[in-house]
Design an enzyme around this catalytic site. Structure first.
Site, PDB file in Angstrom:
ATOM      1  CD  GLU A   1      -2.686  -1.372  -0.070  1.00  0.00           C
ATOM      2  OE1 GLU A   1      -2.882  -0.388  -0.817  1.00  0.00           O
ATOM      3  OE2 GLU A   1      -3.070  -2.514  -0.365  1.00  0.00           O
TER       4      GLU A   1
ATOM      5  CG  HIS B   1      -5.475  -6.091  -8.655  1.00  0.00           C
ATOM      6  ND1 HIS B   1      -6.543  -5.237  -8.807  1.00  0.00           N
ATOM      7  CD2 HIS B   1      -4.812  -5.663  -7.557  1.00  0.00           C
ATOM      8  CE1 HIS B   1      -6.525  -4.344  -7.826  1.00  0.00           C
ATOM      9  NE2 HIS B   1      -5.481  -4.580  -7.058  1.00  0.00           N
TER      10      HIS B   1
END
Length: 951
Positions: free
Chosen positions: A345, A602
């Protein structure tokens, strides 16, 4: 940053000696002639212009000027782009210098493109100079051919309303768990120049657009682009990057958490182990970049790194386990605190403030991959878990034994239903082993909140005694999957089978904290087979097991998220992405071609993920042997690429060019070893060599960075290259036609609505046709919106235009020909053509009458939920493949096959139908005509023969 639609083709190299006219042929030749050493150019597929120019080692693109200081670098870059801006698609007056930065190895001067004062979205040009002052590369994206009005026809308020309506009608998140869209507002709206198709690497057009930020207090943070001439939404993506489980990713609450600890407080103080891990991981992320690359926090300015723990969304019980970077802080669900997850993140934050990769298609896949790269790099060197260097490199081609592999549910008895059932493992709980779990199956029974008896396992089991020691089976329901597993486990079950409501089992997600039994899902038919046998009094015995047959590695190396308790196992495998259904190279069948997940950001991150792992450890893949260069060198090359070369629009081919340029720039330069310890740089690392750059090139070949994903094979809805209505042996005569330049005066408009209070969109003419069509056209609109509720906002309707009567003369054949553009809600909205012969009834032109570009599909029926008056009819519906737009094409109809013969009088009616809500752009028509084909006379041929005789 970002969101999106189809796979991004790579760029094409402009080979020496080829026709580079698209990139500015004379300028390219001049550019080559001015440089010292060989020059490599790469063409930008989306624009046809040059996207990357670099000199070979020791070369200089502009040797006539010195550039060995910051001022000199700026002057040299300005001079170069003053001469060659056109090569990149800009004019020199359109480029504004936005940054000039000194780095360890030289200088980078950055430019943005502006047109009449407005920024060109996604545009960035970077000029890189080494310490000697040599201009080593210039690269980036600019929109060529800018010639448009910058005065919007659509107001800021209307564009904002359309953007909000789009997000409200199609919330981010998954269909099962859409984001909370209450309280949406336009947080910003600015005019930009936007080039359609550029992010996908496709040729497009330049338009004036409103870039609208749509946000709320519940985590929605989207960018919506609205055509400032038509009000149509042309693109949309999310600015919230989130860690992926096997579900869609979206944000939850934006409320600030209570302050638990800050730097300067005693550590660990009262912090729990979970809280300590989050702070360790944030510190590891900070010190990796600070120690190794000299960067002070994600923005380079020392900005506070804020982490929010125990994150959840009260409006969405299915959100966790998850994690996200929301542009200001990272938010972590309980149980997601693995080091590579937290660092992933923070990687998004660093990407946002360096390359700014747009979160769509291949740029978005690179964005995701960079987060995986930095997360796993930290995981490998921080010594906090067991995945580090002691595991050693993985074996070529093998999955890890800690991968969630394919599972099966084998019904052992009774013999009458014995079979292997398709199944999918849950993303939480223990990994199913090859030995597996064998036992008798018991239907879980529980009591719902209203007192009724259910079998969905959402409440504690009423028959816990019967379930204890057995394998429980429950149905899908309204609660989270991990709730079902927790209830089964509390009842003493040894495993849980969840029966899906349709035939396709999928990997159930949830918080795995405290879960000790495996969970799998099976399809509807297999569920009913087992339940019927149980209901008939039979004893059903099954085995749940790992059914993979390949050998596996005993290694955690290159797995992502494997230590997060909430995930119950890894989410991706960088060494062998196909173990998780992700591509390891561009041509793999696993390459994502669909529009979901912002164009596969992704899944397709597997390609650059694999490239990094392969470069670090070395191996043979795709017939290419890649020498391993180790973490220190690979990470430094990856960072330099991200910092100085990648731009928001960079795709995989740009990545390859950027890696080559970054590696060349780093040869012989001092680099640092990786370190995540506070105030402890790793010290000098072995310098990068030319051989290392050859390894980089081999890696690029192995994972096919420069190979476009042709297997996606996106096609326009209307085929191009329409043949002539009449063959070569015929002359073509126009009997009647209309180009709509004088409006719809010769046409009869009609239409109806399904609901008395609803409305449609009557046909009209417009000079602002989509798809770079310059003339006036007839528009059968299909805008986004509507209510599907039968009220005044419901647009269940059909609108028609009927031609004047046309008399068909004699001829070999007669044809209806028209040009059109289709961009509608696929399957529910669309248009078709009716014909009336000699005053009879209107009839749908049959499919067999179309000789080119007939209707592409059949509209959904009323039974399928459509309220379109054309429901069930053949029609043109949908958009071009992989896009939210259409493109112009020509349709040809054989009127004889349509039931009209010479001497008949015919009319044509174009019907545009819609259900109650949804929409895209609409159906647009131009140059409608009737032609007759007549055989050519052969008199000229006889005359020519006579002329050859001798007298």
């Amino acid at each position: 940053m970002g969101a999106g639609f189809a796979a991004v083709p790579g760029m094409q190299a402009v080979a020496a000696g080829t026709n580079a006219a698209a990139a500015g042929d004379s300028l390219v030749q001049q550019l080559r002639g001015e440089a010292t050493g060989s020059v490599v150019l790469t063409q930008e597929r989306a624009t046809g212009k040059v996207g990357f120019v670099r000199s070979a080692a020791g070369g200089d693109l502009m040797p006539s000027l010195e550039g060995d200081s910051l001022r000199g670098a700026v002057d040299k870059a300005n001079a170069y782009l003053g001469k060659y801006a056109g090569v990149f698609g800009a004019t020199k007056d359109q480029l504004r210098q936005t940054d000039a930065a000194a780095g360890r190895y030289g200088w980078t001067v950055t430019y943005k493109q502006y047109y009449r004062g407005l920024p060109v979205f996604g545009s960035t040009i970077k000029a890189n100079l080494d310490k000697a002052g040599d201009l080593t590369s210039v690269n980036g994206y600019a929109a060529p051919g800018l010639d448009l009005s910058v005065t919007p026809r659509v107001s800021k308020s209307i564009a904002s309303s359309h953007a909000i309506g789009t997000v409200h009608a199609n919330p981010p998140g998954s269909a099962e768990a859409p984001a909370d869209v209450t309280g949406l507002e336009a947080s910003s709206a600015e005019l930009v120049i936007y080039r359609t198709g550029a992010i996908r690497g496709q040729q497009g057009t330049n338009i004036l657009a409103w870039m609208v930020g749509v946000t709320n207090a519940h985590g929605v943070n989207d960018r919506v682009f609205v055509d400032a001439a038509t009000g149509k939404v042309v693109n949309r993506y999310s600015l919230t990057e989130a860690f992926e489980t096997n579900r869609e990713l979206y944000d939850a609450t934006q409320d600030q958490a209570h302050l638990e600890w800050k730097d300067g407080d005693a550590f660990p103080g009262t912090l729990t182990k979970y809280q300590q891990d989050l702070m360790y991981d944030a510190g590891n992320s900070y010190w990796l970049y600070a120690n190794t690359f000299g960067r002070d926090s994600f923005d380079g300015q020392g900005t506070k790194m804020v982490t929010v723990e125990n994150y959840s969304d009260p409006n969405d019980p299915n959100y966790c386990p998850n994690a996200n970077w929301n542009g200001q802080r990272i938010n972590m669900c309980p149980g997601s605190e693995a080091d590579d997850v937290v660092s992933h993140e923070w990687g998004h934050a660093y990407t946002e403030y360096t390359s700014g990769l747009i979160y769509q298609w291949q740029p978005g896949a690179l964005n995701e991959s960079y987060s995986d790269v930095w997360g796993e790099t930290i995981d490998l060197i921080n010594g906090r878990h067991d995945e580090g260097e002691t595991n050693g490199p993985r074996t070529d081609g093998l999955c890890s034994q800690f991968t969630r592999g394919p599972v099966g549910v084998l019904i052992n008895s009774p013999a009458s239903i014995a079979k292997d059932c398709d199944a999918a493992p849950a993303s939480y709980g223990p990994v199913v082993t090859k030995t597996g779990v064998t036992g008798n199956v018991v239907q879980g029974v529980d009591t719902a909140a209203d007192g009724s008896t259910t079998t969905d396992g959402c409440s504690p089991f009423d028959n816990a005694a019967a379930v204890s020691g057995k394998i429980a089976i429950v149905d899908r329901g309204t609660c989270t999957f991990d709730t079902k597993t927790a209830n089964a486990q509390a009842a003493g079950a040894t495993a849980l089978i969840i029966g899906n409501r349709d035939e396709a089992p999928f990997s159930a997600s949830g918080d795995g904290t405290g879960i000790t039994i495996p969970t799998v899902m099976i399809g509807l038919t297999d569920r009913e087979t087992i339940k019927t046998a149980l209901g008939g009094g039979s004893t059903v015995n099954v085995t749940i097991r790992d059914i993979s047959s390949d050998p596996v590695d005993n290694s955690y190396r290159w797995l992502i998220g494997e230590q997060a308790p909430a995930f119950g196992g890894a989410l991706r495998d960088m060494w062998q992405p196909t173990c998780y259904g992700d591509p390891g190279k561009v041509s793999d069948a696993e390459y994502k071609c669909a529009t979901d997940d912002n164009g596969g950001v992704h899944g397709n991150s597997g390609v650059p993920n694999h490239g990094y792992a392969l470069l670090v450890d070395g191996g043979t893949y795709n017939g290419v042997t890649v020498p391993g260069i180790g973490l220190d060198k690979a990470a430094n090359i990856w960072w330099q690429t991200q910092l100085d070369y990648l731009t928001p629009m960079s795709d995989f081919t740009d990545m390859a060019d950027s890696l080559d340029a970054a590696c060349t720039a780093l040869v012989g330069q001092p680099i640092q070893k990786l370190s995540v310890q506070r105030l402890t740089p790793g010290g000098p690392a072995a310098p990068i060599t030319a051989a290392d750059c050859q390894a980089v090139s081999a890696m690029e070949q192995a994972v096919q960075f420069r190979t476009p994903p042709t297997q996606c094979n996106f096609q326009p809805l209307l085929a191009k290259g329409a043949p002539a209505a009449c063959g070569k042996a015929f002359t073509t005569s126009k009997v009647w036609g209309d180009d709509f330049e004088k409006g719809l005066g010769n046409w009869t408009k009609g239409g109806s609505t399904v609901y008395p209070d609803g409305h449609g969109y009557p046909w009209r003419t417009t000079g602002s046709a989509p798809g770079s069509h310059a003339s006036k056209v007839a528009a059968g609109r299909d805008p986004q919106g509507g209510s599907c509720s039968g009220d005044a906002d419901d647009v269940s309707s059909v609108d028609t235009i009927a031609s004047p009567a046309v008399s068909l003369p004699n001829g070999a054949s007669r044809h209806l020909v028209f040009q059109h553009y289709v961009s509608t809600e696929a399957g529910f909205d669309g248009g078709n053509v009716k014909i009336k012969v000699n005053g009879g009834a209107w009839k749908l032109i049959p499919a067999g009458a179309y000789t080119f570009n007939g209707p592409n599909s059949t509209l959904a029926t009323n039974d399928e939920g459509s309220t379109d008056p054309l429901a069930g009819q053949d029609a043109w519906t949908g958009t071009d493949g992989g896009q939210v737009h259409g493109s112009w094409g020509t349709t040809v109809v054989d009127l004889k096959a349509a039931g009209a013969k010479a001497g008949d009088t015919v009319k044509f009616r174009f019907d545009m139908g819609r259900d109650g809500c949804g929409g895209v752009e609409g159906w647009y028509l131009d140059n409608v005509k009737v032609v007759v084909c007549k055989k050519k006379s052969n008199a000229s041929g006889r005359h020519a023969a006579v002329g050859t005789r001798r007298h």
